[in-house]
Design an enzyme around this catalytic site. Structure first.
Site, PDB file in Angstrom:
ATOM      1  N   ASN A 128      34.650  32.784  44.235  1.00 33.50           N
ATOM      2  CA  ASN A 128      36.151  33.021  43.698  1.00 33.50           C
ATOM      3  C   ASN A 128      37.047  33.601  44.709  1.00 33.50           C
ATOM      4  OD1 ASN A 128      38.209  33.267  41.842  1.00 33.50           O
ATOM      5  ND2 ASN A 128      36.980  34.171  40.305  1.00 33.50           N
ATOM      6  N   TYR A 135      42.121  40.720  44.305  1.00 37.61           N
ATOM      7  CA  TYR A 135      41.631  42.205  44.226  1.00 37.61           C
ATOM      8  C   TYR A 135      41.796  42.784  45.634  1.00 37.61           C
ATOM      9  CZ  TYR A 135      39.095  40.905  40.042  1.00 37.61           C
ATOM     10  OH  TYR A 135      38.716  40.498  38.769  1.00 37.61           O
TER      11      TYR A 135
END
Length: 162
Positions: A128, A135
């Site tokens: 992902n 993040y």
């Protein structure tokens, strides 16, 4: 927490069907819809009981649910402090890149500060890339030297713990 377009709020028992729908959408996104065993009754019994096992934040635009985050408290012996385990974070595809994920993370940081917490932990799928980049951009450390370990129900019931 308000933004011009969206609201983040704690879910309540009347949101169980919404939470169920968002869990299914996340599982579908993750490619593991077949693994979902949650039911509205199970969610009600575990999330909206005297001692909830986890908590749910819902994101809405004009009272329309567009995403969620689920979390529970953890404890670090190394820090001798509580923390938060972020179990799921999901925003419907058409609402991504509007700052909603960032707002959810900041909201979780506020919750962590309130409990005197030292960290927020979670896992992200290795494939992902958009989530990993998101993040990292927010300042997360992606720790490669550890691996998730799990005893599944089969192991607990029949192999390991007999």
């Amino acid at each position: 927490m308000h933004n011009q377009q969206f609201l983040i709020r704690d879910a309540n028992v009347s949101d169980v069907s919404t939470i169920m729908e968002l869990i299914r959408l996340k599982a579908e996104f993750d490619g593991c819809l077949d693994f979902v065993e949650a039911t509205p009754k199970k969610l009600e019994d575990t999330l909206f009981c005297e001692n909830p096992l986890a908590f749910v934040l819902l994101v809405e635009i004009d009272e329309n649910p567009i995403g969620f985050a689920t979390y529970h408290q953890i404890y670090s012996t190394f820090l001798a402090q509580p923390g938060i385990w972020l179990d799921d974070l999901y925003i419907k595809a058409e609402y991504r890149r509007l700052g909603i994920g960032e707002a959810l993370i900041k909201y979780l940081c506020q919750i962590t500060k309130k409990i005197g917490g030292g960290r927020i932990d979670w896992i992200v799928a290795t494939h992902n890339d958009p989530a990993i980049q998101f993040y990292e951009k927010m300042g997360a450390q992606i720790i490669q030297r550890v691996r998730l370990c799990r005893f599944n129900r089969e192991a607990i019931m029949h192999h390991v713990c007999m």
